[in-house]
Write a protein that holds these residues in place. Structure first.
Motif, PDB file in Angstrom:
ATOM      1  N   GLY A  36      17.565  38.992  25.105  1.00 22.96           N
ATOM      2  CA  GLY A  36      16.450  38.285  24.472  1.00 22.96           C
ATOM      3  C   GLY A  36      15.400  37.825  25.476  1.00 22.96           C
ATOM      4  O   GLY A  36      14.263  37.530  25.105  1.00 22.96           O
ATOM      5  N   ARG A  37      15.776  37.774  26.747  1.00 19.56           N
ATOM      6  CA  ARG A  37      14.865  37.321  27.802  1.00 19.56           C
ATOM      7  C   ARG A  37      14.257  38.477  28.606  1.00 19.56           C
ATOM      8  O   ARG A  37      13.693  38.251  29.693  1.00 19.56           O
ATOM      9  N   LEU A  38      14.346  39.713  28.114  1.00 20.15           N
ATOM     10  CA  LEU A  38      13.901  40.852  28.926  1.00 20.15           C
ATOM     11  C   LEU A  38      12.446  40.723  29.378  1.00 20.15           C
ATOM     12  O   LEU A  38      12.117  41.032  30.524  1.00 20.15           O
ATOM     13  N   SER A  39      11.579  40.253  28.488  1.00 17.05           N
ATOM     14  CA  SER A  39      10.162  40.124  28.880  1.00 17.05           C
ATOM     15  C   SER A  39      10.007  39.079  29.977  1.00 17.05           C
ATOM     16  O   SER A  39       9.259  39.272  30.944  1.00 17.05           O
ATOM     17  N   ASP A  40      10.733  37.963  29.825  1.00 20.72           N
ATOM     18  CA  ASP A  40      10.683  36.930  30.869  1.00 20.72           C
ATOM     19  C   ASP A  40      11.185  37.488  32.201  1.00 20.72           C
ATOM     20  O   ASP A  40      10.594  37.230  33.256  1.00 20.72           O
ATOM     21  N   ILE A  41      12.283  38.233  32.145  1.00 20.01           N
ATOM     22  CA  ILE A  41      12.836  38.805  33.384  1.00 20.01           C
ATOM     23  C   ILE A  41      11.811  39.739  34.021  1.00 20.01           C
ATOM     24  O   ILE A  41      11.623  39.741  35.241  1.00 20.01           O
ATOM     25  N   PHE A  42      11.089  40.501  33.186  1.00 16.71           N
ATOM     26  CA  PHE A  42      10.053  41.397  33.716  1.00 16.71           C
ATOM     27  C   PHE A  42       9.011  40.598  34.501  1.00 16.71           C
ATOM     28  O   PHE A  42       8.680  40.939  35.642  1.00 16.71           O
ATOM     29  N   PHE A  43       8.506  39.538  33.894  1.00 19.67           N
ATOM     30  CA  PHE A  43       7.416  38.797  34.544  1.00 19.67           C
ATOM     31  C   PHE A  43       7.912  37.971  35.735  1.00 19.67           C
ATOM     32  O   PHE A  43       7.205  37.830  36.738  1.00 19.67           O
ATOM     33  N   GLU A  44       9.129  37.433  35.622  1.00 16.87           N
ATOM     34  CA  GLU A  44       9.688  36.671  36.752  1.00 16.87           C
ATOM     35  C   GLU A  44       9.896  37.562  37.978  1.00 16.87           C
ATOM     36  O   GLU A  44       9.542  37.191  39.100  1.00 16.87           O
ATOM     37  N   THR A  45      10.487  38.734  37.755  1.00 14.59           N
ATOM     38  CA  THR A  45      10.805  39.596  38.901  1.00 14.59           C
ATOM     39  C   THR A  45       9.553  40.254  39.466  1.00 14.59           C
ATOM     40  O   THR A  45       9.527  40.637  40.630  1.00 14.59           O
ATOM     41  N   GLN A  48       8.300  38.154  42.357  1.00 15.11           N
ATOM     42  CA  GLN A  48       9.220  37.789  43.443  1.00 15.11           C
ATOM     43  C   GLN A  48       9.164  38.798  44.582  1.00 15.11           C
ATOM     44  O   GLN A  48       8.833  39.963  44.379  1.00 15.11           O
ATOM     45  N   ASN A  49       9.507  38.335  45.766  1.00 14.75           N
ATOM     46  CA  ASN A  49       9.641  39.226  46.908  1.00 14.75           C
ATOM     47  C   ASN A  49      10.758  40.223  46.608  1.00 14.75           C
ATOM     48  O   ASN A  49      11.867  39.844  46.236  1.00 14.75           O
ATOM     49  N   PHE A  50      10.441  41.507  46.774  1.00 16.79           N
ATOM     50  CA  PHE A  50      11.393  42.531  46.367  1.00 16.79           C
ATOM     51  C   PHE A  50      12.721  42.407  47.093  1.00 16.79           C
ATOM     52  O   PHE A  50      13.789  42.491  46.493  1.00 16.79           O
ATOM     53  N   ARG A  51      12.651  42.211  48.389  1.00 13.75           N
ATOM     54  CA  ARG A  51      13.886  42.180  49.184  1.00 13.75           C
ATOM     55  C   ARG A  51      14.757  40.975  48.810  1.00 13.75           C
ATOM     56  O   ARG A  51      15.987  41.096  48.727  1.00 13.75           O
ATOM     57  N   ASP A  52      14.129  39.825  48.549  1.00 12.43           N
ATOM     58  CA  ASP A  52      14.887  38.647  48.123  1.00 12.43           C
ATOM     59  C   ASP A  52      15.625  38.934  46.816  1.00 12.43           C
ATOM     60  O   ASP A  52      16.794  38.583  46.635  1.00 12.43           O
ATOM     61  N   LEU A  53      14.901  39.567  45.913  1.00  9.98           N
ATOM     62  CA  LEU A  53      15.443  39.906  44.601  1.00  9.98           C
ATOM     63  C   LEU A  53      16.636  40.851  44.732  1.00  9.98           C
ATOM     64  O   LEU A  53      17.674  40.691  44.068  1.00  9.98           O
ATOM     65  N   GLU A  54      16.486  41.841  45.605  1.00  4.47           N
ATOM     66  CA  GLU A  54      17.541  42.839  45.787  1.00  4.47           C
ATOM     67  C   GLU A  54      18.795  42.182  46.377  1.00  4.47           C
ATOM     68  O   GLU A  54      19.911  42.431  45.919  1.00  4.47           O
ATOM     69  N   ILE A  55      18.593  41.332  47.379  1.00  5.19           N
ATOM     70  CA  ILE A  55      19.744  40.653  47.993  1.00  5.19           C
ATOM     71  C   ILE A  55      20.458  39.791  46.956  1.00  5.19           C
ATOM     72  O   ILE A  55      21.690  39.785  46.857  1.00  5.19           O
ATOM     73  N   ARG A  56      19.674  39.083  46.137  1.00  5.86           N
ATOM     74  CA  ARG A  56      20.286  38.200  45.143  1.00  5.86           C
ATOM     75  C   ARG A  56      21.136  38.994  44.156  1.00  5.86           C
ATOM     76  O   ARG A  56      22.276  38.618  43.844  1.00  5.86           O
ATOM     77  N   ALA A  57      20.586  40.106  43.662  1.00 10.20           N
ATOM     78  CA  ALA A  57      21.334  40.916  42.689  1.00 10.20           C
ATOM     79  C   ALA A  57      22.582  41.515  43.329  1.00 10.20           C
ATOM     80  O   ALA A  57      23.667  41.520  42.728  1.00 10.20           O
ATOM     81  N   GLN A  58      22.443  42.020  44.537  1.00 11.56           N
ATOM     82  CA  GLN A  58      23.609  42.617  45.210  1.00 11.56           C
ATOM     83  C   GLN A  58      24.689  41.568  45.454  1.00 11.56           C
ATOM     84  O   GLN A  58      25.876  41.819  45.237  1.00 11.56           O
ATOM     85  N   GLN A  59      24.265  40.376  45.897  1.00 18.13           N
ATOM     86  CA  GLN A  59      25.245  39.306  46.138  1.00 18.13           C
ATOM     87  C   GLN A  59      25.931  38.883  44.844  1.00 18.13           C
ATOM     88  O   GLN A  59      27.145  38.676  44.815  1.00 18.13           O
ATOM     89  N   SER A  60      25.167  38.725  43.781  1.00 19.26           N
ATOM     90  CA  SER A  60      25.770  38.336  42.505  1.00 19.26           C
ATOM     91  C   SER A  60      26.831  39.342  42.092  1.00 19.26           C
ATOM     92  O   SER A  60      27.927  38.979  41.655  1.00 19.26           O
ATOM     93  N   PHE A  61      26.497  40.615  42.238  1.00 19.78           N
ATOM     94  CA  PHE A  61      27.438  41.656  41.811  1.00 19.78           C
ATOM     95  C   PHE A  61      28.666  41.680  42.712  1.00 19.78           C
ATOM     96  O   PHE A  61      29.803  41.697  42.231  1.00 19.78           O
ATOM     97  N   PRO A 248      12.561  46.419  40.168  1.00 15.86           N
ATOM     98  CA  PRO A 248      12.812  44.983  40.289  1.00 15.86           C
ATOM     99  C   PRO A 248      13.282  44.382  38.964  1.00 15.86           C
ATOM    100  O   PRO A 248      14.120  43.473  38.947  1.00 15.86           O
ATOM    101  N   PHE A 249      12.769  44.901  37.875  1.00 16.22           N
ATOM    102  CA  PHE A 249      13.205  44.442  36.555  1.00 16.22           C
ATOM    103  C   PHE A 249      14.702  44.696  36.366  1.00 16.22           C
ATOM    104  O   PHE A 249      15.448  43.794  35.943  1.00 16.22           O
ATOM    105  N   VAL A 250      15.165  45.885  36.693  1.00 18.73           N
ATOM    106  CA  VAL A 250      16.591  46.187  36.526  1.00 18.73           C
ATOM    107  C   VAL A 250      17.425  45.346  37.487  1.00 18.73           C
ATOM    108  O   VAL A 250      18.520  44.890  37.125  1.00 18.73           O
ATOM    109  N   LEU A 251      16.913  45.092  38.687  1.00 17.30           N
ATOM    110  CA  LEU A 251      17.615  44.168  39.587  1.00 17.30           C
ATOM    111  C   LEU A 251      17.792  42.804  38.919  1.00 17.30           C
ATOM    112  O   LEU A 251      18.863  42.191  39.010  1.00 17.30           O
ATOM    113  N   GLY A 252      16.750  42.343  38.239  1.00 17.23           N
ATOM    114  CA  GLY A 252      16.826  41.051  37.557  1.00 17.23           C
ATOM    115  C   GLY A 252      17.850  41.056  36.430  1.00 17.23           C
ATOM    116  O   GLY A 252      18.608  40.091  36.251  1.00 17.23           O
ATOM    117  N   VAL A 253      17.889  42.155  35.683  1.00 16.71           N
ATOM    118  CA  VAL A 253      18.856  42.270  34.584  1.00 16.71           C
ATOM    119  C   VAL A 253      20.281  42.315  35.137  1.00 16.71           C
ATOM    120  O   VAL A 253      21.184  41.624  34.633  1.00 16.71           O
TER     121      VAL A 253
END
Lengths: 373, 373
Positions: A36-45, A48-61, A248-253
């Motif tokens: 339900g938040r896909l649009s928000d995730i699109f705009f948030e990501t 964001q700095n791409f590398r920060d986003l990537e590290i966060r997603a990788q760490q979460s996983f 970046p959107f898929v990283l956010g998801v």
């Protein structure tokens, strides 16, 4: 012969598709909230700095699956569209370095298919990997060992002690280790911190991680490839021919779903798979000609064992006639297809109702106890 | 030497990134509406028949760019994650059939990089392709011609008459034609119905289409590969080792964006690129040492020509020092890198403000008319 994916593609628009191992069950309430938040995730990501986003997603996983020592912040984990694309990049790498690989047997056929386009392969069984008797590898001039753990279709896992033995042997003999851990999320027995052992041993390694089997989110997925220091630069260069970056959107998801997994989502998933497996077992109780060979498996597929290859083929055919798509298992046995003849594979990452429909039709075509007496 | 993507990756988190050709400009109002509907698109596409959805998205994309005869409903167009993954599959196909390919020179380096891992390549220039003098190909035992049109970085296009000559020659001599049309959406001179000519001639062909250059939607993209009847089965089988299917959600997003493109979105995009290009031209009017060589180009990148390779390298370096990332052009000239030494490439699919910032800094480092006098 068709490969497994071609069987699965034929099932995509089928009525009862228990063919592919992709997750197709209902979303949980919390997953629905994320979608339900896909649009928000699109705009948030987007900002964001791409590398920060990537590290966060990788760490979460990684941390959600116990892989605390994965070298994410050391810039040795790369994001790719899918595990098959990662496997293609690994195959190219292996060819550039003239590797000869021992590949687990059986396993999903696109792994040996992609690899043998490029390099010479020899099979290694689950039992050999578990036993830790690797001297035969040296006699065969093997330079690389490729292990799927948990393995598809058997659900076999390389447990921590055996993992440690393999790592020690590979480090001592300078063998490259490649792991495909796409089904790790289903089995906590593979969620010990494998990267700690890999990093401490200084072995040459590649690990193909995959988010694609876990969440029923329309193939919004990523693969991550983790690398030892020794192979990092070469893998990075090879991947640069394949992609600039993932979305970046898929990283956010993925980040959101991985966090939810760690906070209970994975437990819910495990219950669904266990319940569906139990439903299959219950049905097989009445169908004495069919056994469930992989009693320890926890992954999202399940094999059925028939008294003969001819009988398995017959039941497969009859189920197809009733619009139930499941997989034959010969192609998993990439070096000896006949060994898989008596098996069929059912996908379990489905809604229980769909599993029940398939099992009802299986009952209709298989011999039950009373018919047998 | 680093490849182009590695330069682009270094720019991903840079302040002024005019490096990669991926679209990074603002969304239009109508695109914002589509992004606002992402959750709806997820749930709508989840319950649709996959094949119907795929055909609809492919048709929207193809017809929006004039490709009315693309063999979508004949089941000869396949959906893939990205054009690079498609190129990998094409490279594998070419290797299986022992092809030797003439590849356009210059062009984006990951095309020859992926191909030459697999098969022997010879260069063919844009001029040779335009002139239609193909006899030299036969003398070189070429079996395949690979053309990027519009070409990156030059914006050169294989116009309809020359396209027809190439198709006729290839059909007469049984050469396989491969086209990469990733930048087609920017240039209506490549939007004649090329598939009509390909299908009528019965030539063996592959066309790599790409949605990834057109819409600034966080790498939510697809590539389509269209095939002649003769190569269809082989490509389909090869792709089955790469993927089961693309994301139905991304198919839905592509469908919506392609429809919007045809209804005015592409015109808006063309104006943005033309305006940005004109802004570059205006700046170069004052900077007499730099020329804009590709006066006919309409694609979303633009080359700058310097008096020497040394000077181009110097300006590139100085801009990097001011956090402006643009591309050197030597790697495009994959068979003769020095030919690209005097060129730099600027991305134009950016917001005009960012272009202005970059041009201001270019002014600061380049010699202007008065300084030169």
């Amino acid at each position: 012969m068709r490969n497994l994916t071609e069987f699965e593609q034929a099932a995509l628009s089928g009525e009862v598709n228990l063919s592919d191992g992709h997750p197709r069950h209902d979303l949980t309430g919390r997953q629905l909230q994320i979608i339900g938040r896909l649009s928000d995730i699109f705009f948030e990501t987007r900002v964001q700095n791409f590398r920060d986003l990537e590290i966060r997603a990788q760490q979460s996983f990684m941390t959600g699956l116990g892989q605390y020592s994965a070298p994410v912040t050391d810039d040795r984990v790369f994001s790719v569209y899918s595990s098959s694309v990662t496997t293609m990049a690994v195959a190219s790498f292996l060819r550039r370095h003239n590797h000869k690989a021992a590949v687990i047997h059986p396993t999903f056929d696109n792994i040996p298919d992609l690899l043998r386009d490029m390099i010479e392969l020899v099979p290694i069984t689950e039992q050999e990997l578990a036993d830790g008797d690797f001297d035969a590898l040296l006699a065969k001039n093997v330079t690389c060992v490729f292990v799927t753990t948990p393995n598809n279709p058997t659900g076999w896992v390389l447990e921590e002690a055996a993992f440690g033995r393999l790592v020690a042997f590979a480090a001592a003999h300078r063998l490259l280790l490649c792991f495909d851990t796409s089904f790790r999320g289903f089995d906590i027995r593979t969620q010990f911190d494998g990267y700690k052992l890999l990093e401490d041993s200084e072995v040459d390694y590649l690990v193909i991680e995959d988010t694609g089997k876990l969440w029923p989110v329309a193939e919004l997925k990523l693969s991550f490839i983790s690398t030892s220091k020794s192979v990092r630069a070469d893998i990075e260069h090879g991947l640069s021919d394949v992609l600039l970056s993932v979305s970046p959107f898929v990283l956010g998801v993925v980040d959101a779903l991985a966090r939810d997994g760690a906070e209970g989502g994975y437990s819910t998933l495990h219950r669904l798979i266990a319940d569906n497996r139990q439903e299959v077992a219950r049905t097989l109780n009445d169908l004495t000609e069919i056994e469930m060979p992989d009693t320890e498996s926890r992954i999202s597929v399940c094999r059925l064992l028939f008294p003969s290859a001819a009988r398995a083929a017959q039941v497969h055919e009859k189920l197809l006639g009733m619009n139930v798509h499941i997989l034959p298992c010969m192609p998993f046995h990439w070096n000896a297809p006949d060994e898989g003849g008596s098996y069929l594979r059912i996908a379990l990452a489905r809604d229980p109702k769909l599993i029940m429909v398939a099992l009802d039709r299986l009952r209709a075509v298989a011999r039950n106890s009373s018919a047998r007496v």
